[in-house]
Write an enzyme that holds these catalytic residues in place. Sequence first.
Site, short mmCIF file in Angstrom:
data_model
loop_
_atom_site.label_atom_id
_atom_site.label_comp_id
_atom_site.label_asym_id
_atom_site.label_seq_id
_atom_site.Cartn_x
_atom_site.Cartn_y
_atom_site.Cartn_z
N HIS A 645 0.85 -1.20 0.00
CA HIS A 645 0.00 0.00 0.00
C HIS A 645 0.87 1.24 0.00
O HIS A 645 1.91 1.29 0.67
CB HIS A 645 -0.90 0.01 1.24
CG HIS A 645 -1.63 1.30 1.43
ND1 HIS A 645 -2.62 1.71 0.56
CD2 HIS A 645 -1.50 2.29 2.34
CE1 HIS A 645 -3.07 2.90 0.95
NE2 HIS A 645 -2.40 3.27 2.02
N HIS A 698 -9.32 10.53 5.45
CA HIS A 698 -8.84 11.59 6.33
C HIS A 698 -9.91 12.63 6.63
O HIS A 698 -9.69 13.54 7.42
CB HIS A 698 -7.60 12.26 5.72
CG HIS A 698 -6.48 11.30 5.52
ND1 HIS A 698 -6.27 10.63 4.34
CD2 HIS A 698 -5.53 10.85 6.38
CE1 HIS A 698 -5.24 9.83 4.47
NE2 HIS A 698 -4.77 9.94 5.69
#
EC number: 2.1.1.14
Length: 762
Positions: A645, A698
């Site tokens: 990732h 986020h």
Amino acid sequence: MAIQTSNLGYPRIGLQREWKKTLEAFWSNKIDEEQFLTTMKEIRLQHVKVQQEKGIELIPIGDFTYYDHVLDTAYMLGFIPSRFSEFTSYLDVYFAMARGSKDHVASEMTKWFNTNYHYIVPEYEEGLQISLKDNRPLRLYEEAKQELGVDGKPVILGPYTFLKLAKGYTQEQFPTILKQLVAPYVQLLSELHAAGAPAIQVDEPIFASLTKKEVQQAKEIYEAIRKEVPNATLLLQTYFDSVEENYEEIITFPVSGIGLDFIHGKEGNLNAISKYGFPADKTLAVGCIDGRNIWRADLDEVLELFTTLQKQVQTKDIIVQPSCSLLHTPIDKTEETHLSTELFDALAFANQKLEELVLIHSALTQGTESISNELETYRNVHHTIRSSAARNREDVKAARTALKEEDFSRPLPFEKRYELQQVALELPLLPTTTIGSFPQTTEVRQTRKEWRNGVISNEQYEQFIEKETEKWIRYQEEIGLDVLVHGEFERTDMVEYFGERLAGFSFTKNGWVQSYGSRCVKPPVIYGDVAFINGMTIKETVYAQSLTEKVVKGMLTGPVTILNWSFVRNDIPRKEVSYQIALALRHEIELLESSGIRVIQVDEPALREGMPLKEKDWDAYITWAVQSFLLATSSVANETQIHTHMCYSNFEDIVDAIRALDADVISIETSRSHGEFIDTLKHTTYEKGIGLGVYDIHSPRVPSKDEMYKIVEQSLEVCDPKYFWINPDCGLKTRRTEEVIPALEHMVQAAKDARSLLKTNA
């Protein structure tokens, strides 16, 4: 010749993270705006006071922020996206840009050059009215002067770096927009000069990596500004690397002084000075203390640097300063008394670095005999840690020496491996998964704290972790995810967790640094040779797999990310430390595989950020970074699927490196960068497994199924459906359960809709 001490920036977060706590209290409506502003002012002035008491003469003002200094500059210049026009108050607009809102996505966030700090990317829109909306540096300069009697040095982000970091314009528009920045910068600097600012620091870190044409473009802007502000003392500040390639031109810029990094750009800057000298009418600001690491300086080496410079430079004045802002270091080491004496003595956090600047100033102005005791102490400290057993392990050296070429590659090529994996794993088209972590609730954090403080037993803590793991395995099954994760409830941090279980690492109690917004991290300290001790993730992963028939991923942090997110010993090359970490992880991966785990994710979110700023240095870094990943992951069977990732990166620079990692599946942040990587894939092919993140984790907002489906649809235009995965941008540790579950439900539904469409069109 006058010699002064200066600092380029001070950590914002407060000795006990008061800044972070104040921000989060305000966001959760526990304090009102008045209390927020009052507390922030107290923290801000305290930071100025500390630097004053340490003896710093040119104290930075305006480096303090409520979130991010690039965002401050964007707001100040009117770079406010129209989607936030409904917000009226400064703080509402400011935090909406940073964090998003219920109805509006946040501005993009990405890495600040090759550091682990993130900035908010300024957005340019057609019709934007660029002007000085708010002279914040002036307000803060006057505040420090009135409240503390400190005649500080305002710090601003320079126009060229600011616009280069911004997005939303074409390259053809760049020169026009750049010229539009002249007027607000002239007003900003004129007002600061009129108020009496003795010097103004103008940060231009982008200057380390400009072309000749760009440097000329930047010079024209500075000439235009200087014409209107002829008498202000402007200190042009560069950092993170040398300006060697363009030094000859940069020293002709119409500024009063130039700051150079003699830590991360020492060789290049010294070469340039040796070749071209330095203007006698300008101040040379010497970045001689490492602003990005935590080790005591080698004072003998620093003084030798000044001896070299004084032979080559007949300058007006010298400034002694860190290599960059101390934003990247913890504040003070005094609380770290739990560390071994040899390690504690070798450390220097921000406040200790300020003391080192004053020591160097004393040596330069009063002679080295004035600091003879300190010099002897420093020499002893360096000798002790260099010769320590922790840095001289024979088993680690032997393992490194024994490495062979075949240790760095998988047995079969990707296409053949993937076929075997499809048979073994029996996954659907467009499989869904998450990146690894689930919400670390107040209960999770409190229970961990009680365990660490001895309030509850190991057995009670393990039972709690198992309960959380089972709860989230059931959630994932109900949501309909295809590849599950155990949730990482036992982990405080994706790097710290592994460092605590490997030899060669140590940990601070209060060594916090800002990562983004209010998020602070406490990087491990790699002080010795890194080696495997015992299994680190086996117990939790195997337990999670025992709860479900579905595939559970093992979750590890990759060697390059562990390296780049740690404070690393500086006595051997970073490549060698990375290989040591990779060998330890290789052992762990083999244990996971032998325990029945068939998908293992090795995260490398920080691979891109470790790249040098100069393109000429990229290949060397990428080569050993990729080799480190391959060393960690190449010993597994072909049927075992290796995932990785990455996030927050300019991936177009490293598509070839991503391919070279030879991971079976890579997941990449996509949503917050507004589809940039999708655009990259229009111009290149990626023929391995890939998942482009379909929503921004986020932000607290829960995206709709249609938003995610749109990203899937766009992604499938450039990715082979056979190899495409669907996942969020990043781990979900910082989100709340009530945000995560509906978002993942929408994601799974978007995947089902996409599968249906593919079957219909087949």
